[in-house]
Design a protein around this motif. Structure first.
Motif, PDB file in Angstrom:
ATOM      1  N   HIS A  81       0.840  -1.210   0.000  1.00  0.00           N
ATOM      2  CA  HIS A  81       0.000   0.000   0.000  1.00  0.00           C
ATOM      3  C   HIS A  81       0.868   1.251   0.000  1.00  0.00           C
ATOM      4  CE1 HIS A  81      -3.954   2.035   0.937  1.00  0.00           C
ATOM      5  NE2 HIS A  81      -4.198   1.211  -0.057  1.00  0.00           N
TER       6      HIS A  81
ATOM      7  N   LEU B 196      -4.052   2.704  15.124  1.00  0.00           N
ATOM      8  CA  LEU B 196      -4.377   3.624  14.018  1.00  0.00           C
ATOM      9  C   LEU B 196      -3.974   3.034  12.675  1.00  0.00           C
ATOM     10  CD1 LEU B 196      -3.494   7.189  15.352  1.00  0.00           C
ATOM     11  CD2 LEU B 196      -5.637   5.914  15.499  1.00  0.00           C
TER      12      LEU B 196
ATOM     13  N   LEU C 249     -14.622   5.762  15.077  1.00  0.00           N
ATOM     14  CA  LEU C 249     -15.203   4.651  14.319  1.00  0.00           C
ATOM     15  C   LEU C 249     -14.045   3.882  13.684  1.00  0.00           C
ATOM     16  CD1 LEU C 249     -18.025   3.658  13.798  1.00  0.00           C
ATOM     17  CD2 LEU C 249     -18.120   5.034  11.737  1.00  0.00           C
TER      18      LEU C 249
ATOM     19  N   GLY D   5     -11.772   1.416  11.643  1.00  0.00           N
ATOM     20  CA  GLY D   5     -11.998   0.880  10.300  1.00  0.00           C
ATOM     21  C   GLY D   5     -12.562   1.914   9.356  1.00  0.00           C
ATOM     22  N   PHE D   6     -12.711   3.167   9.892  1.00  0.00           N
ATOM     23  CA  PHE D   6     -13.201   4.257   9.032  1.00  0.00           C
ATOM     24  C   PHE D   6     -12.126   5.321   8.890  1.00  0.00           C
ATOM     25  CE2 PHE D   6     -17.489   5.257   7.454  1.00  0.00           C
ATOM     26  CZ  PHE D   6     -18.063   3.996   7.543  1.00  0.00           C
TER      27      PHE D   6
ATOM     28  N   HIS E  32      -9.094   7.404   6.299  1.00  0.00           N
ATOM     29  CA  HIS E  32      -7.809   6.989   5.727  1.00  0.00           C
ATOM     30  C   HIS E  32      -7.015   8.234   5.348  1.00  0.00           C
ATOM     31  CE1 HIS E  32      -4.877   4.913   3.177  1.00  0.00           C
ATOM     32  NE2 HIS E  32      -5.264   3.824   3.799  1.00  0.00           N
ATOM     33  N   ARG E  33      -5.699   8.169   5.511  1.00  0.00           N
ATOM     34  CA  ARG E  33      -4.849   9.295   5.171  1.00  0.00           C
ATOM     35  C   ARG E  33      -4.892   9.600   3.667  1.00  0.00           C
ATOM     36  NH1 ARG E  33      -0.384  11.133   7.444  1.00  0.00           N
ATOM     37  NH2 ARG E  33      -1.694  11.439   9.273  1.00  0.00           N
TER      38      ARG E  33
ATOM     39  N   ARG F 130     -10.241  -1.875  -1.443  1.00  0.00           N
ATOM     40  CA  ARG F 130     -10.084  -3.170  -0.767  1.00  0.00           C
ATOM     41  C   ARG F 130     -11.296  -3.458   0.125  1.00  0.00           C
ATOM     42  NH1 ARG F 130      -4.656  -1.513   2.131  1.00  0.00           N
ATOM     43  NH2 ARG F 130      -6.059   0.236   2.556  1.00  0.00           N
TER      44      ARG F 130
ATOM     45  N   ARG G 120       1.021  -8.241   4.387  1.00  0.00           N
ATOM     46  CA  ARG G 120       1.859  -7.094   3.976  1.00  0.00           C
ATOM     47  C   ARG G 120       3.312  -7.432   3.743  1.00  0.00           C
ATOM     48  NH1 ARG G 120       0.498  -1.855   4.230  1.00  0.00           N
ATOM     49  NH2 ARG G 120      -1.322  -2.748   3.211  1.00  0.00           N
TER      50      ARG G 120
END
Ligand code: SDX
Length: 431
Positions: free
Chosen positions: A231, A265, A303, A305-306, A308-309, A317, A390
């Motif tokens: 990623h 995080l 929240l 899983g909510f 993103h940078r 995904r 990963r």
């Protein structure tokens, strides 16, 4: 390099800075000589606007929700490829021929045993030790068992052997940390099983009963690993690159990436999502209450899983995993009430101005735990599974950084501490 230049005016002097344009038309101002030319540095905590490298491995478009490994869309790879084929693509930059893939798979299998002395490591850990700590230590210990790997500048074929060794031993280490945790005997890898089946067998077989390898489970886990494989310059990958830039060995660099991924995080979010969903279920499933808590600045609840940078649209995904959840659970005949809670949370959040204004969407961690749980992976091993997925990306990024002979990473700072003052011996200091 673009023909265009950026102009910077500082103290009445104009400087021209080169502009770099990537193959996907991303633009960067090249500040590699900024301090020498102007005496200034830039400041960007969290590196939200800073490119650390030029890479050819993975492309993300956060606005469009695009993810490609070496140019291939993640949707096609998840649907048509396998985890080890994707690992080969990421690490060596091209899709393997049939023979190349078979040889890669065989070499990995030949390196899947771990030294028997490693058992002493596991014996030394307390039973409640978190598997991420056990895994990071185990991977770093590989530099002790293979001291020749300490030199990252060895000939490419020897570096490649370190890479294959790592891919071979990772699933065994992960499975053995699990067996340690539940007090069951270690299960060894087998030549007659593929990579994912070997892992599942080592995790779930016992001397009393051999694990039944279900192709639905193997396929679901293989797809999940593909989706986690790389990623670009995320926190843990940047850690691997930074540690590797000092010419520390591959195993030390990967071990540091595991530690960075551990944080809630980052990779630790997949474990926190299931904890959160269970908490909401236990609390009666009042979705709006928890959405309001996530929005309340005075409430530490987020929240999980909510957001993103990079993705300010759907994480591609998450879309694939959400679709796979329904398919895997129905094929396995499992009903997991937290999946309904997750879907309701997503629906309410995506219609709430707070989440819409901040472009907060479900990320890779929001649904992944539901599949992992359906497969039988315990919650405290979810982040270990993220590390498993990963690993090829970390290796590919480390290899690219080493092959490009990138300089040691050493950011600057803006000092805001005390200016020069003389030392006062303790005898002369007031109490
Ligand atoms: C991964 O980088 C990668 O590529 C990572 C990853 C990978 O594959 O390697 O994709 C894997 O780590 C996915 C992310 C997993 N983490 C979580 O799900 C934890 C919950 N998410 C947040 O902590 C947060 O969204 C981050 C850490 C993911 C991103 O944080 P940023 O980019 O630093 O954004 P921010 O914290 O500055 O948030 C901007 C605003 C803030 O509100 P305001 O101050 O503007 O009012 O959005 C809010 C935040 O409070 N916000 C959230 C939220 N995420 C951000 N509010 C409630 N719930 C959330 N989850």
């Amino acid at each position: 390099m673009s023909e265009k230049k950026a102009q910077l005016i500082l103290e009445d002097q104009t400087y021209e800075l080169p502009i770099i344009v990537g193959t996907e038309n991303e633009k960067a101002i090249d500040i590699r000589n900024l301090r020498d030319e102007t005496g200034y540095i830039t400041l960007d905590s969290g590196y939200k606007n800073t490119g650390a490298t030029i890479s050819t491995i993975t492309f993300l478009d956060g606005e469009e929700g695009i993810l490609r490994y070496r140019g291939y869309p993640i949707e096609q790879l998840a649907e048509q490829s396998t985890f080890l084929e994707v690992a080969y693509l990421l690490i060596y930059g091209k899709l393997p021929t049939k023979d190349e893939l078979s040889n890669f798979e065989l070499r990995i299998k030949q390196n899947s045993l771990i030294h028997e002395d490693n058992k002493k490591f596991f014996d030394g850990f307390p039973q409640h030790a978190h598997p991420m700590g056990m895994l990071a230590s185990s991977i770093c210990s590989m530099s002790a068992f293979f001291p020749e790997s300490l030199d990252p500048n060895r000939p490419p074929e020897l570096v490649d052997h370190s890479i294959v060794r790592l891919l071979g031993k990772m699933p065994t280490f992960i499975a053995w940390t699990y067996k340690k945790r539940i007090g069951e005997p270690y299960v060894y890898p087998r030549y007659d099983l593929d990579y994912i089946s070997n892992f599942l067998n080592m995790m779930f077989s016992t001397p009393m009963e051999e694990y039944h390898i279900d192709p639905v489970v193997v396929d679901a886990l293989d797809k999940l690993m593909i989706l986690h494989a790389d990623h670009e310059q995320n926190c843990s990958t940047s850690t691997v690159r930074l540690v590797g830039s000092s010419q520390a060995n591959l195993y030390a660099a990967i071990s540091s990436g595991i530690c960075a991924l551990w944080g809630p995080l980052h990779g630790g979010a997949n474990q926190e999502v299931i904890v959160m969903l269970e908490r909401i279920k236990e609390d009666g499933g009042n979705i709006q209450k928890w959405i309001d808590k996530a929005k309340d600045k005075n409430d530490p609840f987020r929240l999980m899983g909510f957001g993103h940078r990079v993705y300010k649209n759907f994480d591609p995904r998450a879309k694939i995993i959400k679709a796979a959840c329904d398919k895997v659970l129905s094929k396995l005949g499992i009903y997991d009430p937290v999946l309904d809670i997750a879907k309701k949370l997503e629906e309410v959040a995506l219609n709430d101005p707070y989440f819409i204004e901040r472009k907060l969407y479900p990320n890779v961690d929001f649904y992944s735990g539901i599949i992992l749980r359906a497969i039988g992976i315990p919650v405290d091993k979810f982040t270990v599974m993220f590390a498993f997925g990963r690993l090829p990306g970390w290796i590919a990024q480390w290899k690219e950084m080493r092959e490009n002979r990138e300089p040691i990473g050493r950011p600057r700072q803006v000092y805001m501490g005390p200016t020069k003052r003389d030392f006062v011996p303790i005898a002369k200091r007031e109490n």
